[in-house]
Write an enzyme that holds these catalytic residues in place. Structure first.
Site, PDB file in Angstrom:
ATOM      1  N   LYS A   1     -16.335   8.050  -6.015  1.00  0.00           N
ATOM      2  CA  LYS A   1     -16.763   7.144  -7.275  1.00  0.00           C
ATOM      3  C   LYS A   1     -17.937   7.541  -7.946  1.00  0.00           C
ATOM      4  O   LYS A   1     -18.340   7.461  -9.083  1.00  0.00           O
ATOM      5  CB  LYS A   1     -16.537   5.714  -7.182  1.00  0.00           C
ATOM      6  CG  LYS A   1     -15.087   5.126  -6.820  1.00  0.00           C
ATOM      7  CD  LYS A   1     -15.121   3.683  -6.788  1.00  0.00           C
ATOM      8  CE  LYS A   1     -13.851   2.985  -6.386  1.00  0.00           C
ATOM      9  NZ  LYS A   1     -13.715   1.554  -6.276  1.00  0.00           N
TER      10      LYS A   1
ATOM     11  N   SER B   1      -3.106   3.477   0.258  1.00  0.00           N
ATOM     12  CA  SER B   1      -3.398   3.024  -1.278  1.00  0.00           C
ATOM     13  C   SER B   1      -2.120   2.406  -1.692  1.00  0.00           C
ATOM     14  O   SER B   1      -1.057   2.993  -1.604  1.00  0.00           O
ATOM     15  CB  SER B   1      -3.876   4.182  -1.750  1.00  0.00           C
ATOM     16  OG  SER B   1      -3.736   3.733  -3.304  1.00  0.00           O
TER      17      SER B   1
ATOM     18  N   ILE C   1     -13.078  -9.994  -3.115  1.00  0.00           N
ATOM     19  CA  ILE C   1     -12.496  -8.655  -3.501  1.00  0.00           C
ATOM     20  C   ILE C   1     -11.485  -8.177  -2.162  1.00  0.00           C
ATOM     21  O   ILE C   1     -10.620  -7.322  -2.743  1.00  0.00           O
ATOM     22  CB  ILE C   1     -13.545  -7.639  -4.035  1.00  0.00           C
ATOM     23  CG1 ILE C   1     -14.175  -6.928  -2.959  1.00  0.00           C
ATOM     24  CG2 ILE C   1     -14.392  -8.134  -5.139  1.00  0.00           C
ATOM     25  CD1 ILE C   1     -14.812  -5.714  -3.198  1.00  0.00           C
TER      26      ILE C   1
ATOM     27  N   TYR D   1      -8.306  -7.779  -0.542  1.00  0.00           N
ATOM     28  CA  TYR D   1      -6.721  -8.278  -0.606  1.00  0.00           C
ATOM     29  C   TYR D   1      -5.957  -8.116   0.685  1.00  0.00           C
ATOM     30  O   TYR D   1      -4.655  -8.372   0.726  1.00  0.00           O
ATOM     31  CB  TYR D   1      -6.306  -7.642  -1.717  1.00  0.00           C
ATOM     32  CG  TYR D   1      -6.177  -6.265  -1.908  1.00  0.00           C
ATOM     33  CD1 TYR D   1      -7.252  -5.349  -2.654  1.00  0.00           C
ATOM     34  CD2 TYR D   1      -5.240  -5.624  -1.155  1.00  0.00           C
ATOM     35  CE1 TYR D   1      -7.048  -4.065  -2.469  1.00  0.00           C
ATOM     36  CE2 TYR D   1      -5.123  -4.348  -1.206  1.00  0.00           C
ATOM     37  CZ  TYR D   1      -6.036  -3.583  -1.802  1.00  0.00           C
ATOM     38  OH  TYR D   1      -5.775  -1.904  -1.835  1.00  0.00           O
TER      39      TYR D   1
END
Ligand code: ATR
Length: 269
Positions: A69, A20, A213, A215
């Site tokens: 999520k 991350s 989206i 990257y």
């Protein structure tokens, strides 16, 4: 920055989490604005226990990522209206022990898009029907855009299209794009399979705005193809930085140092 007894703790809960870029990005934001806080990555399997930890330890806020999520919602005290509609939370704010869930994936993507185009009345084609597609789709509908969902799995695509009031087409069957904005929300093209593309390159004509989206790599094959065709592009870092910027703003009430955050992410990539 000196870490003291009154330094606030923030973090990200997910699994896997070791790659991350959020800790680098958010710690840079704290440093840049002089906010005495630190942000750490936590590899979390049990989201219920981790949220209890937020309460017990007085952690001020957390980012929530894959695979938590959706499951995190039931452990929070309040859910923001947009996050509730999307059914996913990527941000938790701890206000005096009351935990509220938000979705800044949606607002982050809208900010990245609105920098380049108007959404009201626009026809937008979204590839994919997972959590990211849902968050971005709700944002576009709220901004007054019209959506066509393209997905590999028909049932999943039809379900999202129905929820959004959008059109659906099977990804394998498309002959032309019904829109001037194209957004890839799938992981197709991500490292290490960088030669993959979610749609055939001859479908991408000039005048289309193409957003990815993904990257990593920064310029996916889809974006390279689009650029070669004369299209404008939006890379995945924009959405990533803006979703983090909105998190920072929810947590601190201060304006996020977006440029510094973006620089940090780009340097790490
Ligand atoms: P997220 O929550 O990150 O969006 P997800 O819920 O797993 O992730 O959704 C991933 C999306 O990418 C899905 O729409 C998936 O298509 P299916 O519904 O057919 O599974 C899409 N996707 C992933 N890999 C793909 C591939 N190789 N080709 C086409 N679509 C793909």
């Amino acid at each position: 920055m000196i870490i003291r007894a009154d330094t606030s703790l923030y973090g990200v809960f997910g699994n896997p989490i070791s790659h991350s870029l959020s800790p680098l990005m958010l710690n840079r934001a704290f440093k840049e604005t002089g906010v005495n806080s630190i942000y750490l990555a936590f590899g979390v399997d049990d989201i219920n226990a981790a949220i209890s930890g937020v309460r017990t330890l007085g952690i001020k806020g957390v980012s929530i990522t894959i695979p938590h999520k959706t499951t995190v919602l039931e452990f929070l005290d309040k859910i923001d209206e947009t996050a509730l509609k999307i059914g996913a939370v990527n941000t938790v704010v701890n206000r005096k022990g009351i935990l509220t869930g938000y979705n800044t994936d949606s607002s982050g993507a809208m900010r990245a898009l609105k920098e380049k185009t108007a959404l009201k009345g626009s026809d937008v084609v979204i590839i994919g029907a997972g959590g990211a597609a849902r968050a971005i789709g709700y944002g576009i509908v709220a901004e007054g855009g019209r959506i066509t969902i393209l997905n590999r799995t028909i049932a999943k695509g039809e379900r999202l299209a129905k929820d959004l009031g959008a059109n659906f087409k099977p990804l394998a069957e498309i002959k032309n794009l019904d829109g001037r904005i194209l957004i890839n929300t799938t992981s197709v093209g991500m490292t290490p399979r960088v030669d993959a593309m979610p749609i055939k390159s001859d479908l991408i004509e000039k005048e289309i705005l193409v957003m990815d989206i993904v990257y990593n790599p920064l310029k996916t094959r889809l974006l390279k193809t689009a650029e070669d065709a004369g299209c404008r592009i939006i890379d995945g870092v924009s959405m990533f930085v803006y979703q983090g910027a909105f998190q920072f703003e929810l947590w601190t009430g201060k304006k996020a140092p977006v440029e510094a955050m973006k620089k940090t992410v780009l340097a790490a990539l």
